[in-house]
Design a protein around this motif. Structure first.
Motif, PDB file in Angstrom:
ATOM      1  N   ARG A 207       1.862  -3.653 -19.668  1.00 52.37           N
ATOM      2  CA  ARG A 207       2.891  -3.689 -18.622  1.00 52.37           C
ATOM      3  C   ARG A 207       2.655  -4.875 -17.685  1.00 52.37           C
ATOM      4  N   ARG A 208       3.754  -5.370 -17.106  1.00 47.88           N
ATOM      5  CA  ARG A 208       3.595  -6.513 -16.190  1.00 47.88           C
ATOM      6  C   ARG A 208       2.853  -6.063 -14.938  1.00 47.88           C
ATOM      7  N   HIS A 209       1.983  -6.915 -14.468  1.00 49.94           N
ATOM      8  CA  HIS A 209       1.006  -6.498 -13.458  1.00 49.94           C
ATOM      9  C   HIS A 209       0.543  -7.738 -12.708  1.00 49.94           C
ATOM     10  N   LEU A 210       0.405  -7.607 -11.379  1.00 44.03           N
ATOM     11  CA  LEU A 210      -0.178  -8.697 -10.611  1.00 44.03           C
ATOM     12  C   LEU A 210      -1.685  -8.718 -10.834  1.00 44.03           C
TER      13      LEU A 210
ATOM     14  N   HIS B  93      14.415   2.441 -18.394  1.00 48.52           N
ATOM     15  CA  HIS B  93      14.060   2.603 -16.974  1.00 48.52           C
ATOM     16  C   HIS B  93      15.207   2.113 -16.076  1.00 48.52           C
ATOM     17  N   PRO B  94      15.580   2.897 -15.073  1.00 45.61           N
ATOM     18  CA  PRO B  94      16.637   2.451 -14.158  1.00 45.61           C
ATOM     19  C   PRO B  94      16.091   1.424 -13.165  1.00 45.61           C
TER      20      PRO B  94
ATOM     21  N   ALA C 131      -7.263   2.992  -5.012  1.00 40.54           N
ATOM     22  CA  ALA C 131      -6.443   3.486  -6.139  1.00 40.54           C
ATOM     23  C   ALA C 131      -5.701   2.289  -6.728  1.00 40.54           C
ATOM     24  N   GLY C 132      -4.407   2.145  -6.465  1.00 36.42           N
ATOM     25  CA  GLY C 132      -3.670   0.997  -7.003  1.00 36.42           C
ATOM     26  C   GLY C 132      -4.103  -0.322  -6.388  1.00 36.42           C
TER      27      GLY C 132
ATOM     28  N   SER D  55      -8.918   5.508  -9.105  1.00 32.98           N
ATOM     29  CA  SER D  55      -7.746   5.176  -9.927  1.00 32.98           C
ATOM     30  C   SER D  55      -7.818   5.767 -11.330  1.00 32.98           C
TER      31      SER D  55
ATOM     32  N   ARG E 141       2.078   6.421 -11.188  1.00 30.97           N
ATOM     33  CA  ARG E 141       2.508   5.116 -10.679  1.00 30.97           C
ATOM     34  C   ARG E 141       3.962   5.181 -10.214  1.00 30.97           C
TER      35      ARG E 141
ATOM     36  N   SER F 118       6.450   3.290 -10.709  1.00 30.48           N
ATOM     37  CA  SER F 118       7.459   3.008 -11.744  1.00 30.48           C
ATOM     38  C   SER F 118       7.669   4.229 -12.633  1.00 30.48           C
ATOM     39  N   ASP F 119       6.581   4.904 -12.964  1.00 28.06           N
ATOM     40  CA  ASP F 119       6.688   6.074 -13.847  1.00 28.06           C
ATOM     41  C   ASP F 119       7.396   7.230 -13.146  1.00 28.06           C
TER      42      ASP F 119
ATOM     43  N   ALA G  73       9.627   6.915 -10.701  1.00 31.85           N
ATOM     44  CA  ALA G  73      11.046   6.550 -10.544  1.00 31.85           C
ATOM     45  C   ALA G  73      11.818   6.779 -11.840  1.00 31.85           C
ATOM     46  N   ALA G  74      11.151   6.573 -12.988  1.00 34.86           N
ATOM     47  CA  ALA G  74      11.836   6.676 -14.286  1.00 34.86           C
ATOM     48  C   ALA G  74      11.742   8.075 -14.880  1.00 34.86           C
TER      49      ALA G  74
ATOM     50  N   ILE H  63       4.548  -4.492  -8.860  1.00 38.51           N
ATOM     51  CA  ILE H  63       3.813  -3.668  -7.887  1.00 38.51           C
ATOM     52  C   ILE H  63       4.065  -2.186  -8.161  1.00 38.51           C
ATOM     53  N   ARG H  64       5.269  -1.847  -8.591  1.00 37.38           N
ATOM     54  CA  ARG H  64       5.552  -0.425  -8.868  1.00 37.38           C
ATOM     55  C   ARG H  64       4.734   0.099 -10.048  1.00 37.38           C
ATOM     56  N   HIS H  65       4.356  -0.776 -10.988  1.00 38.66           N
ATOM     57  CA  HIS H  65       3.489  -0.335 -12.089  1.00 38.66           C
ATOM     58  C   HIS H  65       2.067  -0.066 -11.600  1.00 38.66           C
ATOM     59  N   GLN H  66       1.716  -0.687 -10.500  1.00 35.73           N
ATOM     60  CA  GLN H  66       0.330  -0.649 -10.026  1.00 35.73           C
ATOM     61  C   GLN H  66       0.157   0.407  -8.931  1.00 35.73           C
TER      62      GLN H  66
END
Lengths: 171, 334
Positions: free
Chosen positions: A56-59, A122-123, B29-30, B52, B77, B79-80, B82-83, B106-109
């Protein structure tokens, strides 16, 4: 305090001792010589340091390397060899989706993530119906790419590149 | 940056014991907010306890009065969450709030609990060269009489005029969620409406949590108002910006009469602001734009503003009307 961690980066496994304070970005660039992810703002605001982490895309700037022991990382440089580029990379070339190129590795990784998230349904903030399968409209692509800034302002062509990679061709 | 010891926690109880026993310890954590603060010199812990990888990443249904609730692990997370199909279907304001915040990366993290515990983006709090009572108690508030555009209009104190930055927290506050907290003396539950504090004379304390308390989950109860809910955010850019103001709203209508309504505001106070006076005024009334504007006006009695942030009063009132009338008209899907 040093800790030994291992990272798989673009298919190569590395073991390296890092100080706890070392970010993943600095570990990649300064310790492993992986310079594809770029340091832009170093505060999570520009997206230049984006990689694909465990798919997944990640900073990488707002991440301490020690916390990511064992991670699988793919950078823009690892997406495809020069003679067989990833479709996103081809699309960036076809549409001149860059000027100076500094933000490009982050843009490319982010775009790969965007297309995968769309595929998974994903929305986004601009999705009219939260429960419908999102379409890769220009509004959707702009919103989903908003975490990647380009100070040259190549957005129009970045959008064209991502649009083509999303299968919408020359809209 | 100060030298840091790092420990990866084996389980939640040992993480709590480690942090409780060391005043200069912090949970990691994130990391999207904490790592930034380490760089900016806003916080300088001696020990980081990494939570984490604790198995707090499940989204599970539970039996609740009136239906099925959702228990969300602290490490899920953004993103997860929200989906998640159940969130999109039955608590859409939660999905909408998450999707209105940060960026895809950032939402993935960022984690569920970390989102609630993120700290203010006040420009002075984030600039370690300036006085700030939240960052360094007793040094004064630079935002009083300073750059005041983002300042609170409700519940501020002479010691701190900042606002809470989370979008998710606003939606959870509107929908009566509670957090599950593990502390040294065991587990307890805190309603979202009671988690965050007003600043008073202790703006250094964002929440009622004790040092070492770990949020392990968030529980979302079911309701008709949650199923018909949304999140409306006003900001300087169309994407990837914190709220100027925001509204989480949920409606249950009987014809055009309000049977139940939930309203919470972001960007106006030191905590997510549950607009109970506005809700009370609307229950039993016909849902019209005028009725919502009047109810919001009631809630805003006592708002304090300066030239720089006075825009927030009409903005929050109008955004509330927009959210409620769109919900009533069925214009926001889910």
């Amino acid at each position: 305090m040093d800790s030994e961690i291992s990272l798989t980066v673009d298919g190569r496994r590395h073991t390296v001792a890092v100080d706890t304070r070392t970010t993943l970005l600095d570990a990649l660039r300064d310790r492993l010589g992986v310079t594809s992810p770029k340091k832009g703002c170093d505060h999570g605001q520009c997206g230049s340091c984006t990689v694909l982490l465990d798919g997944r895309r990640h900073l990488t700037c707002l991440a301490l390397a020690v916390s990511y022991d064992g991670a699988e990382i793919v950078t823009a440089a690892g997406l495809g060899p020069e003679d067989d580029l990833h479709p996103i990379q081809e699309a960036f070339l076809d549409h001149d989706g860059l000027q100076c190129g500094y933000c490009t590795p982050g843009q490319v990784c982010s775009a790969v993530g965007v297309l995968d998230e769309l595929k998974q349904g994903h929305p986004s903030h601009v999705s009219q119906d939260l429960e419908a399968t999102p379409e890769p409209s220009d509004d959707e692509l702009r919103e989903r790419m908003s975490g990647n800034l380009c100070r040259c302002g190549a957005y129009a062509n970045i959008l064209a590149a991502v649009r083509e990679a999303a299968g919408r061709g020359q809209a | 940056m100060r030298e840091l010891e790092y420990v990866r926690a084996d389980d939640a109880a040992s993480a709590v014991a480690l942090v409780s026993g060391e005043p200069e310890a912090r949970f990691l954590a994130g990391g999207t907010n904490l790592v930034d603060h380490l760089k900016l010199g806003i916080t300088a812990p001696r020990l980081l306890v990494d939570v984490s990888r604790l198995p707090l990443d499940a989204v599970e249904e539970y039996d609740a009065p009136g239906g099925t609730g959702l228990r969300i692990g602290a490490n899920v997370r953004n993103s997860d969450l929200a989906a998640h199909p159940a969130v999109r279907a039955s608590w859409p304001a939660v999905s909408r709030a998450l999707l209105a915040g940060a960026s895809g990366q950032i939402r993935h993290q960022a984690t569920t609990a970390g989102n609630l515990l993120q700290r203010t983006r006040c420009v002075y709090f984030q600039d370690a060269t300036t006085p700030c009572n939240k960052r360094e108690p007793g040094t004064g508030c630079s935002a009083v009489g300073g750059y005041a555009r983002y300042n609170a209009v409700l519940g501020a104190s002479p010691d701190c005029v900042t606002v809470h930055p989370s979008d998710l927290a606003v939606a959870l506050t509107a929908l009566d969620a509670q957090v599950v907290v593990l502390g040294v003396s065991g587990e307890r539950r805190i309603p979202m409406t009671g988690l965050h504090r007003l600043p008073g004379d202790r703006p250094d304390l964002d929440t009622v949590l004790e040092h070492g308390d770990l949020i392990t989950a968030v529980e979302l109860p079911p309701s008709a108002a949650a199923r018909r809910s949304t999140y409306q955010k006003a900001r300087d850019r169309a994407s990837y910006a914190f709220a100027l103001v925001s509204v989480a709203a949920g409606l249950e209508l009987d014809g055009d009469v309000v049977r139940d309504v939930r309203i919470a505001w972001g960007g106006v106070a030191h905590r997510p602001w549950r607009a109970t006076r506005a809700e009370d005024a609307l229950r039993g009334q016909q849902l019209t734009e005028e009725a919502v504007l009047a109810a919001a006006e009631l809630e805003l009695e006592g708002a304090t503003t300066t030239d720089q942030n006075a825009y927030k009063v009409p903005m929050i009132r109008n955004t509330t009307a927009l959210a409620c009338t769109r919900l009533a008209a069925g214009e926001v899907s889910r």
